[in-house]
Design a protein around this motif. Structure first.
Motif, mmCIF file in Angstrom:
data_model
loop_
_atom_site.group_PDB
_atom_site.id
_atom_site.type_symbol
_atom_site.label_atom_id
_atom_site.label_comp_id
_atom_site.label_asym_id
_atom_site.label_seq_id
_atom_site.Cartn_x
_atom_site.Cartn_y
_atom_site.Cartn_z
ATOM 1 N N LEU A 1 0.824 -1.203 0.000
ATOM 2 C CA LEU A 1 0.000 0.000 0.000
ATOM 3 C C LEU A 1 0.860 1.255 0.000
ATOM 4 O O LEU A 1 0.536 2.247 -0.667
ATOM 5 C CB LEU A 1 -0.921 -0.014 1.213
ATOM 6 N N ARG B 1 -3.949 8.696 -0.048
ATOM 7 C CA ARG B 1 -3.971 8.186 1.324
ATOM 8 C C ARG B 1 -2.563 8.171 1.933
ATOM 9 O O ARG B 1 -2.404 8.368 3.141
ATOM 10 C CB ARG B 1 -4.582 6.783 1.361
ATOM 11 N N ASN B 2 -1.544 7.941 1.121
ATOM 12 C CA ASN B 2 -0.177 7.934 1.635
ATOM 13 C C ASN B 2 0.282 9.320 2.057
ATOM 14 O O ASN B 2 1.018 9.466 3.040
ATOM 15 C CB ASN B 2 0.781 7.347 0.593
ATOM 16 N N LEU C 1 -4.422 5.434 -3.540
ATOM 17 C CA LEU C 1 -3.330 5.125 -2.622
ATOM 18 C C LEU C 1 -2.356 6.288 -2.501
ATOM 19 O O LEU C 1 -1.828 6.561 -1.412
ATOM 20 C CB LEU C 1 -2.598 3.861 -3.074
ATOM 21 N N MET D 1 -7.043 2.659 3.696
ATOM 22 C CA MET D 1 -6.430 2.996 2.413
ATOM 23 C C MET D 1 -7.421 2.929 1.251
ATOM 24 O O MET D 1 -7.031 3.013 0.084
ATOM 25 C CB MET D 1 -5.238 2.068 2.149
#
Length: 421
Positions: free
Chosen positions: A324, A384-385, A381, A346
């Motif tokens: 992820l 979200r990171n 992703l 995520m």
């Protein structure tokens, strides 16, 4: 930074003495990744700290991270099954000796950090007199000697075994600082009778590690990474452990075989030394040059493999985190609620499949759905990171305030002076 460098960075003042504690250097890449994240934080924000470890694999920790390390247990056969009288006596004596060894080690420190890991859960087989007992000794010693013990970004889960639950509950109560890697963990501690009102939730510490770039020649075919696990169920599944393992292995093997029949290349990955037996079994059952295996020595190695993949299907919690974090579309073979919670955080909660009941056909269906949405998933992703990195910065700021109040106040004064000028 090595100990000599740390000692000389304090400008003449006594450097803070910081210990790190846990099953570190014992072959579990996730545990070591959490340690690496905390050491990165200390090197960046507290470079004068004198750091050492009380851990499961002291030789590995010293060689890899260049910090002094002491063996967690006096009895060297702690993790071997004791069937003979001498071994049973050795373990029993070791438990008594460890009371004094742990207390003496804790007393030498100003702060002890337990970096991440599922130290407050029993989602895998666990005995109360193993790590739960060691953690209790640590936290009780910290309270006795005034050493601040911090459980940082840890995992917790409901525990049915009463002795284990009692040790976990008292360890958490005695700690000076607690934070969790998901809401489920905080809820589990609250249900055990721990006051979690002031406890924070942040992403797993591994999200603070550097992200590697994509390796391999541009335009080359990308493999499917399959992260496997020597999975036998949880602490309450001991009677069905072999049946659960057989189902997991059979289902995963059929899934890999189906990918090969579609002409896909498959890269098998592990997250703990014990997972090698599962890799060997799949390679033996699916005899094809399209299936290869990697031997990652760190979470960085895992991330490099996963960054070069089209898609990842993984079981171990920190295998999922690595996939992820590098933004590769990921499907979880979920063995605990923490995996489901991570995937939901995520944006991939639709792509979880139970590790206890691996249905190769259903898994293949979900896999193909995930690949059809690959571009969209990669964008999600990435967003979200960015959010996870920001939240971890907040966690480290809070950690400095809680564990290093003098440094926190000095930085606050410096910021105020800069604003005034």
């Amino acid at each position: 930074m090595n100990p000599e460098d740390r000692a000389g960075a304090s400008g003449g003042e006594t450097p803070p003495r910081v210990g790190v504690f846990g099953l570190l250097g014992s072959g579990n890449l996730g545990n070591d990744g959490s340690l690496e994240a905390v050491l990165g934080y200390l090197d960046t924000q507290h470079p004068d700290a004198a750091v050492d470890a009380l851990c499961g694999g002291p030789d590995v920790v010293t060689a890899r991270y260049r910090i002094p390390a002491t063996r967690l247990h006096w009895y060297r056969g702690e993790y071997r099954t004791a069937s003979r009288l001498g071994a049973i006596a050795g373990k029993g004596l070791g438990k008594l000796v460890d009371v004094f060894r742990t207390a003496a080690w804790v007393r030498r420190h100003d702060v002890v950090i337990v970096p991440g890991m599922g130290v407050l859960e029993a989602t895998l087989p666990l005995r109360p007199w193993g790590f739960p007992y060691s953690l209790f000794l640590l936290c009780a010693s910290g309270r006795l000697f005034g050493t601040r013990v911090a459980l940082v970004g840890v995992g917790a889960a409901p525990i049915t075994d009463r002795p284990t639950r009692a040790l976990v509950r008292w360890s958490a109560r005695l700690a000076a600082h607690r934070s969790y890697r998901d809401e489920l963990s905080r809820d589990a501690l609250r249900a055990m009778g721990v006051d979690t009102t002031r406890d924070a939730v942040h992403p797993d510490l591994a999200f603070a590690l550097p992200t590697p770039g994509v390796s391999g020649p541009a335009g080359s075919p990308r493999p499917v990474c399959v992260g496997v696990m020597d999975f036998h169920g949880g602490n309450d599944d001991r009677a069905r452990a072999e049946e659960i393992h057989r189902r997991y292995l059979d289902g995963t093997t059929r899934f890999v075989r189906a990918l090969v029949e579609d002409g896909r290349t498959v890269r098998l990955l592990t997250g703990d030394e014990c997972d090698a037996t599962v890799v060997a079994a799949i390679l033996d059952a699916v005899d094809s040059p399209l299936v290869t295996a990697a031997e990652p020595a760190s979470l960085a190695d895992l991330m490099k493999e996963m960054a070069a993949a089209d898609t990842v299907v993984a079981t171990r919690y920190h295998n999922l985190i690595c996939a992820l974090k590098v933004g590769t579309p990921t499907l979880a073979l979920s063995y605990a609620a923490k995996s489901d919670a991570l995937m939901a955080r995520m944006g991939l909660d639709a792509y979880c499949h139970p590790a206890r009941e691996v249905d190769a056909d259903e898994l293949l269906k979900k896999f193909r759905e995930l690949e059809e949405r690959s571009a969209e998933v990669r964008r999600t992703l990435a967003e979200r990171n960015v959010a996870a990195a920001r939240q971890l910065d907040d966690q480290f700021t809070a950690l400095t305030s809680a564990l290093f109040p003098a440094a926190h106040q000095a930085r606050a004064r410096a910021r105020a002076l800069r604003k005034a000028s």
